[in-house]
Design a protein around this motif. Structure first.
Motif, mmCIF file in Angstrom:
data_model
loop_
_atom_site.group_PDB
_atom_site.id
_atom_site.type_symbol
_atom_site.label_atom_id
_atom_site.label_comp_id
_atom_site.label_asym_id
_atom_site.label_seq_id
_atom_site.Cartn_x
_atom_site.Cartn_y
_atom_site.Cartn_z
ATOM 1 N N ALA A 134 0.937 -1.308 -0.124
ATOM 2 C CA ALA A 134 -0.036 -0.136 0.132
ATOM 3 C C ALA A 134 0.674 1.314 -0.069
ATOM 4 C CB ALA A 134 -0.917 0.040 1.249
ATOM 5 N N ALA A 135 2.283 0.987 -0.164
ATOM 6 C CA ALA A 135 3.083 2.219 0.185
ATOM 7 C C ALA A 135 2.737 3.607 -0.823
ATOM 8 C CB ALA A 135 4.480 1.980 -0.228
ATOM 9 N N GLY A 136 2.735 4.623 -0.277
ATOM 10 C CA GLY A 136 2.451 5.813 -1.343
ATOM 11 C C GLY A 136 0.863 6.297 -1.385
ATOM 12 N N TYR A 137 0.087 5.112 -1.010
ATOM 13 C CA TYR A 137 -1.304 5.633 -1.118
ATOM 14 C C TYR A 137 -1.971 6.146 0.218
ATOM 15 C CZ TYR A 137 -1.870 2.932 -5.204
ATOM 16 O OH TYR A 137 -1.832 2.391 -6.712
ATOM 17 N N GLY A 138 -2.953 7.038 0.193
ATOM 18 C CA GLY A 138 -3.651 7.315 1.332
ATOM 19 C C GLY A 138 -4.269 6.081 1.964
ATOM 20 N N GLU A 153 -2.770 10.472 4.388
ATOM 21 C CA GLU A 153 -1.768 10.366 3.414
ATOM 22 C C GLU A 153 -0.712 9.668 3.664
ATOM 23 O OE1 GLU A 153 -2.438 11.063 0.130
ATOM 24 O OE2 GLU A 153 -4.433 11.042 1.021
ATOM 25 N N HIS A 154 -0.060 8.779 3.228
ATOM 26 C CA HIS A 154 1.120 8.101 3.429
ATOM 27 C C HIS A 154 2.221 9.139 3.891
ATOM 28 C CE1 HIS A 154 4.126 4.831 2.773
ATOM 29 N NE2 HIS A 154 4.905 5.908 2.889
ATOM 30 N N LYS A 155 2.328 10.258 3.545
ATOM 31 C CA LYS A 155 3.490 11.013 3.917
ATOM 32 C C LYS A 155 3.117 11.561 5.573
ATOM 33 C CE LYS A 155 5.479 12.771 -0.340
ATOM 34 N NZ LYS A 155 5.334 13.594 -1.262
ATOM 35 N N ASP A 156 1.986 11.527 5.985
ATOM 36 C CA ASP A 156 1.400 12.110 7.078
ATOM 37 C C ASP A 156 1.071 11.096 8.167
ATOM 38 O OD1 ASP A 156 0.937 15.177 6.219
ATOM 39 O OD2 ASP A 156 -0.608 14.221 4.808
ATOM 40 N N ALA A 157 1.130 9.778 7.592
ATOM 41 C CA ALA A 157 0.735 8.728 8.359
ATOM 42 C C ALA A 157 1.725 8.267 9.505
ATOM 43 C CB ALA A 157 0.468 7.562 7.667
#
Ligand code: UD1
Ligand code: MG
Length: 453
Positions: A134-138, A153-157
């Motif tokens: 699931a990398a990269g996805y919300g 979002e991935h970056k905020d998770a």
């Protein structure tokens, strides 16, 4: 009834292309057009596409398939949808949000997501998928009771949230009033400093509205295209869908993996398509035809019971019971009649060929109007070009053209005329005449004996 908004403003940097990503083609149709058509097939009564990067090029390509709104600067998916605010306000009820770079989404999935959304009385429904990686996805964050809480979002998770493998496809169904009200309250307080469309779900939940997730059955449908490898993978999947649909309609395919058929092609039942055949958009093929191995048909109209072997046909019409090839080249603007033979190494261009005419071998016919039941000997050439202008050759019905004839056009040949083999025809031929236009033969007896001495 619902409307649809398609997000297509992004750059598509990884395509490494001068052309915006969403107008790259899969099976002859631009990526965004597949998405627009899926929305319309599902019953969308209005479609609006958000353009940004090279907006003019995108609009020119998609033309009147959609309405448009401009997102001049790309400040996130929520910001993109804000540019559609007027459209969304004008179309009360449900609005589906789709991405211009996911061509494999089907009308069936859109329909099912809307039904799911309506049946539960949701204000927002996100279409989700469960992925191995699931990398990269919300990610879809659910509460203890299984209800959707938010999308992160991935970056905020957090590390814990990144373990979730149910992802946001980037496609949604919203109630238009709820969407507008949530969009107005988005803020860019996140890792990317963007207005996230995904944040609308949490906002609506806090408003006491119902939100939910519709899990997709076939993960291929949410494949986004980011580079040429993914473009090629999507094309392979689309190709097998298109071929399967034709086979289900009664078309026989030899080695379908090798057969490339674009969108918007019609093929009648009991027609057989050989391996390595290419059939481009706008082609119509009747019933009971054979399209032999290696042929290319581009905007061709082929009537019933036609056989085409190893040949190329471009923007031309072939009437029933005609045989073409092997190795014939029918160039644009030809109309070939019924029960005609266009044999090996024959090239036709901008010509009309009457019923029953036989052009069996090694012949070029360009800019010509040929009658019925004409027989062309091997090696006929219409000399239609004088280096400056093109001229027509007109040949009547029931003519016999001897081998190796040249027609220096403009030329008119009457009905029932015969032309001696090897003639270079520079003057019109009246009906029922024999034309001979070559040097008389001279035999010099014992010539070689003398030469040898
Ligand atoms: C988005 C979702 C993510 C989801 C993923 C699915 C958000 C915040 N995140 O992430 O949860 O898993 O899609 O692929 O929505 N676009 C615009 N204008 C913009 C930004 C984007 O039109 O300002 C368009 C892009 O061209 C693209 C689509 O919106 O068609 C998605 O944008 P993208 O940047 O790919 O979003 P992701 O970060 O992948
Ligand atoms: Mg993306």
């Amino acid at each position: 009834m619902f409307s649809a908004v398609i997000l297509a403003a992004g750059m598509g940097t990884r395509m490494k292309s001068e052309m915006p990503k969403v107008i790259h083609k899969v099976c002859g149709k631009p990526l965004a057009k597949w998405v627009i058509d899926a929305a319309k097939d599902a019953g969308a009564n209005a479609v609006l596409t958000i353009t940004g990067h090279k907006s003019d090029m995108v609009r020119e390509t998609l033309s009147d398939a959609s309405e448009y709104a401009l997102q001049a600067e790309q400040k996130g998916t929520g910001h993109a949808v804000m540019q559609a605010a007027d459209f969304i306000k004008n179309h009360k009820g449900s609005v589906v949000i789709l991405n211009g770079d996911t061509p494999l989404i089907t009308a069936d999935t859109i329909t099912k997501a809307i039904e799911y959304h309506a049946a539960r009385g949701n204000s927002a429904t996100v279409i989700t998928a469960v992925l191995g990686d699931a990398a990269g996805y919300g990610r879809i964050v659910r509460g203890a009771d299984g209800g959707v809480l938010k999308i992160v979002e991935h970056k905020d998770a957090t590390d814990e949230e990144r373990k979730i493998n149910e992802i946001n496809s980037g496609m949604y169904v919203f109630e238009s009033d709820a969407l507008i009200s949530a969009l107005e309250r988005l803020t860019p307080n996140n890792a990317q400093g963007e207005y996230y469309l995904t944040d609308t779900l949490e906002i609506l939940l806090k408003d006491g509205q119902k939100i939910g997730a519709y899990a997709i059955a076939d993960n291929d449908e949410i494949r986004g295209i980011n580079d040429r490898v993914q473009l090629c993978e999507a094309e392979r999947i689309m190709q097998s869908r298109i071929n399967a649909a034709h086979m289900k309609n009664g078309v026989t395919m030899r080695i379908p993996e090798s057969i490339y058929i674009e969108a918007d092609v019609e093929i009648g039942n009991d027609t057989e398509i050989g391996s390595g055949v290419t059939i481009k958009s706008g082609t119509k093929i009747g019933s009971n035809c054979v399209i032999g191995q290696g042929s290319t048909l581009d905007r061709a109209v082929i009537h019933d019971n036609v056989e085409i072997l190893n040949s190329v046909i471009i923007n031309s019409e072939i009437d029933e019971y005609t045989k073409v090839g092997p190795f014939a080249y029918v160039r644009p603007d030809c109309r070939v009649g019924r029960d005609v033979k266009v044999g090996d190494f024959v090239e036709l261009k901008n010509s009309v060929i009457g019923d029953g005419t036989k052009i069996s071998h090694l012949t070029y016919i360009g800019d010509s109007d040929v009658g019925k039941n004409v027989n062309f000997g091997c090696g006929t050439v219409t000399c239609n070009y004088d280096g400056k202008k093109k001229y027509r050759t007109v040949i009547g019905d029931n003519c016999f053209v001897g081998c190796n004839t040249n027609f220096v056009s403009p030329i008119h040949v009457g009905d029932g005329a015969y032309i001696a083999a090897g003639s270079t025809i520079t003057e019109d031929i009246p009906d029922n005449s024999l034309a001979i236009a070559r040097e008389r033969q001279v035999n010099k007896e014992h010539w070689s004996d003398k030469r040898d001495k």
